[in-house]
Write an enzyme that holds these catalytic residues in place. Structure first.
Site, PDB file in Angstrom:
ATOM      1  CG  HIS A  63      10.779   4.428  -2.477  1.00  0.00           C
ATOM      2  ND1 HIS A  63      10.552   2.894  -2.883  1.00  0.00           N
ATOM      3  CD2 HIS A  63       9.948   5.013  -1.854  1.00  0.00           C
ATOM      4  CE1 HIS A  63       9.440   2.970  -2.233  1.00  0.00           C
ATOM      5  NE2 HIS A  63       8.684   3.988  -1.891  1.00  0.00           N
ATOM      6  CD  GLU A 116       2.313   0.423   0.158  1.00  0.00           C
ATOM      7  OE1 GLU A 116       2.716   1.765  -0.106  1.00  0.00           O
ATOM      8  OE2 GLU A 116       2.667   0.613   1.875  1.00  0.00           O
ATOM      9  CG  ASP A 137       4.339  -0.685  -3.299  1.00  0.00           C
ATOM     10  OD1 ASP A 137       5.485  -0.899  -3.719  1.00  0.00           O
ATOM     11  OD2 ASP A 137       4.987   0.581  -2.309  1.00  0.00           O
ATOM     12  CB  CYS A 142      -0.517   8.339   0.826  1.00  0.00           C
ATOM     13  SG  CYS A 142      -0.138   7.026   1.440  1.00  0.00           S
TER      14      CYS A 142
END
Ligand code: PEP
Ligand code: MG
Length: 608
Positions: A215, A457, A481, A528
């Protein structure tokens, strides 16, 4: 109180001196995670109070380091003064004495001399000097054969955490003394620290650990600042105040560059700026293939103020709003009003264009571990995302209320992250219904038909996509993920970064089947994860039937230029061919050739 003999003993066990030699230029290779070239002076940060790393400063910063230590000692003593008073008022004299003792440790002249001596002799940062002196003092106390002494060791460790915490929290002060742009160098950076960089003069960062889709890396890309992770020993080679060049395209960090290196990177940086300008020319064009198929290009954001970048770069709206960044930037639980204001701002900035808001994706590497007494043993497989929200309905419902209230101001969609069972989706929707009923009863306006979707995910959701499609209004495939859970590779671990591959045939099969399931049930599907903004996969994903891509805003122009050169018939042919490959290398090499054939510039400056 501490007797002089104990302190003398502590001084005796203090570390040996380090030889200080002139330090030449050095090039560090790491993982390129956010493109661009930046020039600045190093600010070294520790990631946790528990693990204070050995760091040194350039000789001209030693005096400032001593001042910093002094300020931290004073402010920590002031905190303890207050604690003594409040404890005495609430609990009486005896408990207050514990903090009086803590204060006396911080006022102990011999300990302070030891800390200052380490900074002066070895040029270490103040937190390291403080930690070393107090840790050694604690060890000395533990070694004394007297329980009274031994029990004091825990107090010393407590004081160490307090003082080091004060020093680490004072990075603003350290920033001030560095002139010009700053490059943050750390062993690891938490997303919270990365979010803080946002408001500082930070132009790049380099970390020892971390991977492409951690992240922190995502946040660097969102901010458009060059970053290199996986540098292994940058924190050992770089001293605070060192001049650095960070090349986020090749994953190189130049420490103390010579004139030749400076000149080379100045030219490179000019080239990048030119390329970027040329790319931006396509921003205003339509996103349509040569054979007339529209591809919707959206942007991923962490904060509402990033929305204008999407439009400037030619995107049509927000495909993923990572709402948890409100927690990360404030470091605490936001109120319903704070959520609401951020979401109304996002609605306002979107001005009627697509806006998909994801409910809190806290946990794993984001926020919760730092606030837990006992961190989870395996946080990426633990109480994260929708699991965390279902476990804390009060937190979840506060956010859902704010989202529904914001829907009265303009269109938005809601999606739940990391859903792995249909039951989770049902429970989440039940909370949303409850919140809608409450608002209804209170006469608060909201949009009644907000679309509710899920992120795909985890493999269980991808495999069961047809079942989910019956209960969700749309899917958004979160490959960051999905890849880590499919190939069992931690997305933030540089040691296994080479195994983290979007081109793994198993990942591609899952993506294909999710797109197919969505089409079968006539629901929308987008992607995404970072893969959506990687031009290497654009042809393939379009060939698999994907028509909505959501990515970091800076990637939009290069993807749009590629889309405008593509032909869907050819994309489908490529996708069929890729379906027959068994190794990710084969997939990558083939896609590289096909992509270059369409747009020879498409992969220049990209991260692979
Ligand atoms: C993903 O997992 O692909 C995703 C978009 O979510 P995040 O990167 O925030 O985990
Ligand atoms: Mg995710």
């Amino acid at each position: 109180m501490i007797d002089a003999q104990t302190v003398a003993l502590t001084r005796f066990v203090a570390g040996s001196q380090r030889l200080i030699l002139p330090r030449p230029m050095h090039a560090i290779r790491g993982i390129a995670v956010s493109p661009g070239i930046a020039f600045g002076r190093a600010l070294t940060l520790s990631s946790t109070v528990d693990n204070v790393e050995f760091r040194t400063v350039a000789p001209d910063l030693v005096a400032a380091e001593l001042v910093r230590l002094q300020h931290a000692l004073e402010s920590t003593c002031q905190d303890l003064d207050q604690l003594v008073e409040s404890t005495r008022a609430r609990l009486g004299d005896e408990p207050a004495k514990i903090f009086e003792f803590h204060r006396s440790i911080l006022r102990d002249e011999s300990l302070i001399r030891m800390m200052r001596g380490d900074i002066q002799r070895e040029h270490v940062v103040a937190e390291y000097a403080a930690s070393e002196a107090l840790q050694k003092f604690a060890a000395t106390l533990r070694a004394v054969e007297d329980e009274a002494f031994q029990s004091k060791a825990a107090d010393v460790v407590d004081v160490e955490r307090r003082l080091v915490g004060a020093l680490m929290g004072a990075s603003d002060e350290r920033l001030k003394r560095l002139e010009g742009p700053v490059v943050v160098v750390a062993h690891e950076l938490t997303p919270t620290q990365a979010a803080e960089l946002h408001r500082l003069r930070v132009v790049a960062f380099a970390t020892d650990g971390g991977g492409l889709t951690s992240h922190t890396s995502i946040f660097a890309r969102a901010l458009g600042i060059p970053a290199v992770t996986g540098c292994t020993n940058a924190t050992e080679l770089v001293e605070e105040g060192d001049e650095l060049i960070v090349d986020g395209d090749t994953g190189t960090v130049i420490v103390r560059p010579n004139d030749e290196a400076r000149a080379h990177y100045a030219v490179e940086s000019g080239r990048i700026a030119e390329r970027r300008k040329a790319l931006l020319a396509v921003a205003g064009e339509e996103s349509i293939t040569r054979d007339g198929v529209r591809i919707e290009l959206l942007g991923n954001i962490e904060l509402p103020e990033e929305i204008p970048f999407i439009f400037e770069n030619g995107g049509e709206g927000v495909g993923l709003y990572r709402t948890e960044y409100l927690y990360l930037t404030t470091g605490r639980t936001p109120t319903e009003q704070e959520h609401y204001e951020a979401y109304v701002e996002a609605v306002r900035q979107s001005a009627g264009r697509p806006l998909t808001m994801r409910t809190l994706d806290l946990g794993a590497d984001k926020y919760t571990q730092e606030h837990l007494e006992e961190p989870e043993r395996n946080p990426f497989l633990g109480l994260r995302s929708i699991r965390f929200c279902l476990d804390r309905p009060a937190i979840f419902k506060t956010q859902l209320r704010a989202m529904l209230r914001a829907s009265a101001h303009g269109p938005l969609k809601i999606m739940f992250p990391l859903v792995s069972t249909v039951m989770e989706l049902r429970q989440a929707k039940m909370h949303l219904r409850d919140v809608a009923e409450e608002l209804e009863e209170e006469g608060i306006p909201f949009q009644r038909d907000v679309a509710v979707g899920i992120m795909i995910e985890v493999p269980s959701a991808a495999i069961m996509a047809r079942s989910f499609a019956g209960e969700a209004d749309f899917f958004s495939i979160g490959t960051n993920d999905l890849i880590q859970y499919t190939v069992a590779v931690d997305r933030g671990n540089e040691k296994v970064a080479s195994l983290y591959s979007p081109a793994h045939p198993a990942v591609l099969q899952l993506i294909k089947s999710v797109i197919k399931a969505a089409k079968h049930s006539s629901i929308d599907v987008s992607l995404c994860g970072e893969m959506a903004g990687d031009p290497l996969f654009t042809i393939l994903l379009a060939g698999l039937g994907l028509r909505t891509f959501s990515m970091s805003p800076s990637q939009l122009p290069s993807i749009k230029r590629l889309v405008r050169g593509m032909d869907i018939g050819h994309c489908e042919w490529v996708a069929r061919r890729v379906g027959s490959f068994e190794a990710d290398r084969q997939v990558i090499n083939y896609l590289r050739d096909e992509t270059r054939r369409i747009d020879p510039e498409a992969l220049v400056g990209q991260l692979h």
